[in-house]
Write a protein that holds these residues in place. Sequence first.
Motif, PDB file in Angstrom:
ATOM      1  N   VAL A   1       0.868  -1.309  -0.022  1.00 44.87           N
ATOM      2  CA  VAL A   1      -0.058  -0.165   0.030  1.00 44.87           C
ATOM      3  C   VAL A   1       0.826   1.392  -0.009  1.00 44.87           C
ATOM      4  CG1 VAL A   1      -1.525   1.490   1.438  1.00 44.87           C
ATOM      5  CG2 VAL A   1      -2.027  -1.039   1.188  1.00 44.87           C
ATOM      6  N   ALA A   2       2.019   1.263   0.914  1.00 46.29           N
ATOM      7  CA  ALA A   2       2.803   2.426   0.934  1.00 46.29           C
ATOM      8  C   ALA A   2       3.624   2.543  -0.436  1.00 46.29           C
ATOM      9  CB  ALA A   2       3.682   2.262   1.951  1.00 46.29           C
ATOM     10  N   LEU A   3       4.001   1.366  -1.044  1.00 46.75           N
ATOM     11  CA  LEU A   3       4.649   1.810  -2.375  1.00 46.75           C
ATOM     12  C   LEU A   3       3.753   2.232  -3.467  1.00 46.75           C
ATOM     13  CD1 LEU A   3       7.262   1.127  -3.919  1.00 46.75           C
ATOM     14  CD2 LEU A   3       6.333  -1.226  -4.527  1.00 46.75           C
ATOM     15  N   ASN A   4       2.637   1.777  -3.467  1.00 46.17           N
ATOM     16  CA  ASN A   4       1.524   2.262  -4.346  1.00 46.17           C
ATOM     17  C   ASN A   4       1.367   3.757  -4.075  1.00 46.17           C
ATOM     18  OD1 ASN A   4       1.383  -0.328  -5.720  1.00 46.17           O
ATOM     19  ND2 ASN A   4      -0.563  -0.777  -4.615  1.00 46.17           N
TER      20      ASN A   4
ATOM     21  N   ASP B   1       7.974   6.374   4.911  1.00 44.85           N
ATOM     22  CA  ASP B   1       9.204   6.680   4.297  1.00 44.85           C
ATOM     23  C   ASP B   1       9.989   5.459   4.585  1.00 44.85           C
ATOM     24  OD1 ASP B   1      10.236   6.711   6.764  1.00 44.85           O
ATOM     25  OD2 ASP B   1      10.083   8.913   7.065  1.00 44.85           O
ATOM     26  N   ASP B   2      11.404   5.469   4.158  1.00 44.27           N
ATOM     27  CA  ASP B   2      12.068   4.267   3.925  1.00 44.27           C
ATOM     28  C   ASP B   2      12.748   4.076   5.275  1.00 44.27           C
ATOM     29  OD1 ASP B   2      11.818   4.053   1.145  1.00 44.27           O
ATOM     30  OD2 ASP B   2      13.782   4.832   0.710  1.00 44.27           O
ATOM     31  N   ASP B   3      12.580   4.906   6.317  1.00 45.17           N
ATOM     32  CA  ASP B   3      12.923   4.577   7.730  1.00 45.17           C
ATOM     33  C   ASP B   3      11.725   3.849   8.500  1.00 45.17           C
ATOM     34  OD1 ASP B   3      15.573   5.250   8.135  1.00 45.17           O
ATOM     35  OD2 ASP B   3      15.329   7.361   8.222  1.00 45.17           O
ATOM     36  N   ILE B   4      10.642   3.621   7.680  1.00 43.37           N
ATOM     37  CA  ILE B   4       9.408   2.936   8.240  1.00 43.37           C
ATOM     38  C   ILE B   4       8.859   3.746   9.799  1.00 43.37           C
ATOM     39  CG2 ILE B   4       8.388   0.696   8.817  1.00 43.37           C
ATOM     40  CD1 ILE B   4       9.986   0.685   6.179  1.00 43.37           C
ATOM     41  N   ARG B   5       8.893   4.977   9.266  1.00 42.96           N
ATOM     42  CA  ARG B   5       8.008   5.864  10.242  1.00 42.96           C
ATOM     43  C   ARG B   5       6.585   5.570   9.949  1.00 42.96           C
ATOM     44  NH1 ARG B   5      12.467   9.533   8.749  1.00 42.96           N
ATOM     45  NH2 ARG B   5      13.485  10.271  10.808  1.00 42.96           N
TER      46      ARG B   5
END
Length: 358
Positions: free
Chosen positions: A268-271, A328-332
């Motif tokens: 979902v986040a990537l999309n 974001d890429d830090d998985i916040r």
Amino acid sequence: MSKLELNSNIHNYEVAFCDSFNFLDDLMNIEKKVFVIDKNVYKLYKELFKNIRKDELFLFDAIEEKKTLKTVEKIYKFLATKDAKRNITLISIGGGITQDVTGFVASTLYRGIKWIFIPTTFLAQADSCIGSKTSLNFETYKNILGGFYPPNKIFIQPDFLDTLSKKDYYSGIGEVIKFALLKESYPKDFNSIVNMVEQVKRKNDRLVTIKKTMQVKKIYIDEDEFDTGKRNLFNYGHCFGHALENSSHYEIPHGIAVIIGMIYANIVALNRSLISKDIYKFLNKKLFLPNIPIKLNIKLFDEKILLESMKNDKKRVGKDLTIVIPTDDDIRAIKVDDLTFTEFSKSYNQLLKILKLK
């Protein structure tokens, strides 16, 4: 024996990390007590429990189907026959289901009795034993009954994990991964998380890993004990994961369902262009897919049941679905309440491809 002190608005409590089973001798010296033990745990460790009197022992099948008010009523009846009332100590031994059932009992009987919990699964030791939650299922609804009531004391002995099945052991690893990803440390050292998980898979550093996981959880619950804000982020992987447990009739255990749920949340986040494809692929390749040790079957992923379960999620607040996703890429992580049914279905089909089920 090292200890971790936890604060609660209900009552403060303590976790004791043990390197032997000697703590059981101290429990036997408590004057007014009852033991509620998972039948399977009792059978596996019968020698440890040989000094428990029969009139102080209640055994039950700690399976998801028994996490109900009916089981609670049976324990009420057992405890109500004892001369000790509010001064009785309930000592429960088992995994998360045992914790949920006995915690509910302890919080409601006589408006609250003393409770000691000894978790015997990786999932319970690394996650559920702290945080105060008690939850029961009602009909087809998961965890919709319950409240907050921490044990007075928790004893962690990682040797209990030696008798877990592979899938139950990896169920605990799923939660370890989740907490490591949610740790508020930036930038994230994903390789360090991978190395930690690999050590735990070899049964090394388990106590150290459990302590680290608890420290992450403690930070969240210190700020939001009653799950009204920040603590909601623990549902990363759980929104879809709980639905998958229901769809698979619990053939997929909780922690492994959470791993799959994290894959789904990341889709979902990537999309939504919130995380990069590189991080998305790294996490799938190095952390998520290698830690799903069971054979998956498309029949366990019934789209209608999955959607209906997410519709019934108690966290849902509107017409769309609720899910926790990384931003974001830090998985916040954040909780969003606008996952549309179309978006749900698209992400579901992408997940099947990643899991090689389509």
